[in-house]
Design a protein around this motif. Structure first.
Motif, short mmCIF file in Angstrom:
data_model
loop_
_atom_site.label_atom_id
_atom_site.label_comp_id
_atom_site.label_asym_id
_atom_site.label_seq_id
_atom_site.Cartn_x
_atom_site.Cartn_y
_atom_site.Cartn_z
N GLU A 160 58.79 30.96 34.62
CA GLU A 160 60.55 31.64 35.43
C GLU A 160 61.29 30.12 34.88
OE1 GLU A 160 59.75 32.39 39.39
OE2 GLU A 160 59.47 34.46 39.31
N ASN A 161 60.37 29.64 34.89
CA ASN A 161 61.47 28.03 34.47
C ASN A 161 61.27 27.42 33.05
OD1 ASN A 161 61.88 27.35 37.11
ND2 ASN A 161 59.99 26.36 37.80
N ASP A 162 60.57 28.99 31.95
CA ASP A 162 60.22 28.27 30.79
C ASP A 162 59.72 27.16 30.39
OD1 ASP A 162 60.82 29.53 28.06
OD2 ASP A 162 62.51 28.70 27.58
N GLN A 163 58.83 27.13 30.63
CA GLN A 163 57.64 26.17 31.25
C GLN A 163 56.32 26.32 30.24
OE1 GLN A 163 57.98 24.35 34.55
NE2 GLN A 163 59.23 22.87 34.12
N LEU A 164 55.90 27.85 29.98
CA LEU A 164 55.20 27.67 29.03
C LEU A 164 55.08 27.53 28.24
CD1 LEU A 164 54.26 30.61 30.25
CD2 LEU A 164 52.44 29.40 31.60
N PRO A 165 53.74 26.76 27.40
CA PRO A 165 53.85 25.89 25.82
C PRO A 165 53.94 27.98 24.85
CG PRO A 165 52.00 25.38 26.44
CD PRO A 165 52.39 26.62 27.97
N ALA A 166 55.00 27.09 24.29
CA ALA A 166 54.99 28.41 23.44
C ALA A 166 54.39 28.67 21.75
CB ALA A 166 56.52 27.47 22.61
N GLY A 167 54.06 29.55 21.37
CA GLY A 167 53.11 29.37 19.94
C GLY A 167 51.70 30.07 20.44
N PRO A 168 50.96 29.99 19.34
CA PRO A 168 49.66 31.24 19.58
C PRO A 168 49.42 29.23 20.60
CG PRO A 168 50.23 30.47 17.33
CD PRO A 168 51.71 29.86 17.89
N THR A 169 47.84 29.86 20.97
CA THR A 169 46.90 29.07 21.75
C THR A 169 45.94 28.83 20.41
OG1 THR A 169 48.14 29.71 23.52
CG2 THR A 169 45.87 28.06 23.52
N ALA A 170 45.72 28.03 20.14
CA ALA A 170 44.73 27.28 19.09
C ALA A 170 43.86 26.40 19.53
CB ALA A 170 45.14 26.19 17.75
N PHE A 171 42.71 25.97 20.69
CA PHE A 171 41.98 25.19 21.54
C PHE A 171 41.79 23.92 20.07
CE2 PHE A 171 41.07 28.36 24.71
CZ PHE A 171 42.03 28.19 25.63
N ILE A 172 40.86 22.78 20.60
CA ILE A 172 39.92 21.97 20.68
C ILE A 172 38.70 21.85 21.27
CG2 ILE A 172 41.67 20.74 19.11
CD1 ILE A 172 41.43 18.15 21.24
N TRP A 173 38.05 21.92 20.91
CA TRP A 173 36.66 21.01 21.52
C TRP A 173 37.04 20.27 22.71
CZ3 TRP A 173 32.25 23.41 21.17
CH2 TRP A 173 31.24 24.88 20.81
N PRO A 174 37.04 20.24 23.40
CA PRO A 174 36.98 19.44 25.18
C PRO A 174 36.32 18.29 25.18
CG PRO A 174 35.71 21.21 25.71
CD PRO A 174 35.80 21.58 24.81
N ILE A 175 34.84 17.93 24.61
CA ILE A 175 34.22 16.76 24.40
C ILE A 175 33.60 16.75 22.69
CG2 ILE A 175 33.45 16.20 26.34
CD1 ILE A 175 30.84 17.72 25.61
N SER A 176 33.21 15.58 22.58
CA SER A 176 32.33 15.69 20.63
C SER A 176 30.93 16.72 20.49
CB SER A 176 32.17 14.47 20.51
OG SER A 176 31.39 13.73 21.00
N SER A 177 30.16 16.57 21.82
CA SER A 177 29.36 16.99 22.29
C SER A 177 29.42 18.63 21.65
CB SER A 177 28.15 16.91 23.58
OG SER A 177 27.21 17.67 23.51
N ARG A 178 28.57 19.18 20.87
CA ARG A 178 28.46 20.81 20.47
C ARG A 178 26.62 21.08 20.87
NH1 ARG A 178 32.43 19.05 19.35
NH2 ARG A 178 34.19 19.02 17.66
N LYS A 179 26.25 20.62 21.86
CA LYS A 179 24.83 21.15 22.42
C LYS A 179 25.00 21.75 23.42
CE LYS A 179 20.69 19.12 24.04
NZ LYS A 179 19.00 17.90 24.08
N ILE A 180 25.29 22.85 23.40
CA ILE A 180 25.16 23.82 24.12
C ILE A 180 23.56 24.10 25.28
CG2 ILE A 180 25.28 26.62 25.03
CD1 ILE A 180 27.51 26.10 22.54
N THR A 181 23.42 23.80 26.52
CA THR A 181 22.44 24.02 26.91
C THR A 181 22.25 25.08 28.41
OG1 THR A 181 23.40 22.75 28.80
CG2 THR A 181 21.95 21.34 27.34
N ALA A 182 23.34 26.11 27.95
CA ALA A 182 23.82 27.62 29.09
C ALA A 182 25.42 28.21 28.01
CB ALA A 182 23.61 27.01 30.43
N TYR A 183 24.21 29.37 27.74
CA TYR A 183 25.71 29.92 27.03
C TYR A 183 26.09 31.01 27.77
CZ TYR A 183 23.52 28.64 22.41
OH TYR A 183 23.73 28.21 21.00
#
Length: 154
Positions: free
Chosen positions: A12-35
C-alpha cells in the motif's frame, strides 16, 4: 497471517523491493547438518523440518540474503529466538536460534546487512529446547509456505 499483513501494508505504501529477488548465502558456511524435510532430522517426530541447518560457530554474523523488511524479531530469552524478513516476489526468510539481534521490527535491511548473530549452543540465549549444537536454522517461504532454501541460494 503476519506476513500477509506486513506485505499488504508495504505494498500500500509502495515499499516492497522492486525487481526480481536474488538471494546470497546468509553466512559463509555451506556445511548443511539438516536438509529441508530431512527424514533423519532428530525432532521429526514433533514436526517436519521446514529449513536447512547450517553449522556455524556461536556468534557468527547473520546477513540479510536480500533486501527487505523485518516482520518479526522475536527475542525468546533462553527460549527460541528468530528473525523474519519479508522480501519481494512473495518471498520471506526466517533465521532461527538467533543469539543476538541487530535489527528491530519494521526496519528496512539491505542485502548483506548484518541482522543478528547465530546461536543454538544448548543452554544459551535464543537456542531454545530443540537444538543439538551451534548452527543457523534458515527457512525460505514462498507466499507463506516453506520451500527448500537450496532452490533459492546461488
Amino acid at each position: 497471517s503476519l506476513e500477509v499483513q506486513i506485505r499488504q501494508r508495504l505494498s500500500e505504501n509502495d515499499q516492497l523491493p522492486a525487481g526480481p529477488t536474488a538471494f546470497i548465502w546468509p553466512i559463509s558456511s555451506r556445511k548443511i547438518t539438516a536438509y529441508f524435510h530431512d527424514p533423519t532430522y532428530p525432532f521429526r517426530r514433533y514436526f517436519e523440518h521446514p529449513a536447512i541447518d547450517l553449522a556455524t560457530p556461536q556468534g557468527t554474523a547473520l546477513r540479510a540474503p536480500a533486501s527487505g523488511f523485518v516482520a518479526r524479531a522475536h527475542n525468546g530469552g533462553m527460549g527460541y529466538s528468530y528473525i523474519m524478513l519479508v522480501h519481494g516476489d512473495g518471498l520471506s526468510t526466517v533465521f532461527g536460534h538467533v543469539s543476538q539481534m541487530s535489527v528491530v521490527e519494521e526496519d528496512f535491511v539491505v542485502q548483506g546487512q548484518i541482522i543478528g548473530y547465530s546461536g543454538a549452543t544448548p543452554g544459551t540465549p535464543g537456542a531454545g529446547r530443540l537444538t543439538t549444537g551451534p548452527h543457523l536454522h534458515f527457512e525460505v517461504r514462498l507466499n507463506g509456505i516453506p520451500v527448500d532454501p537450496l532452490n533459492y541460494l546461488p
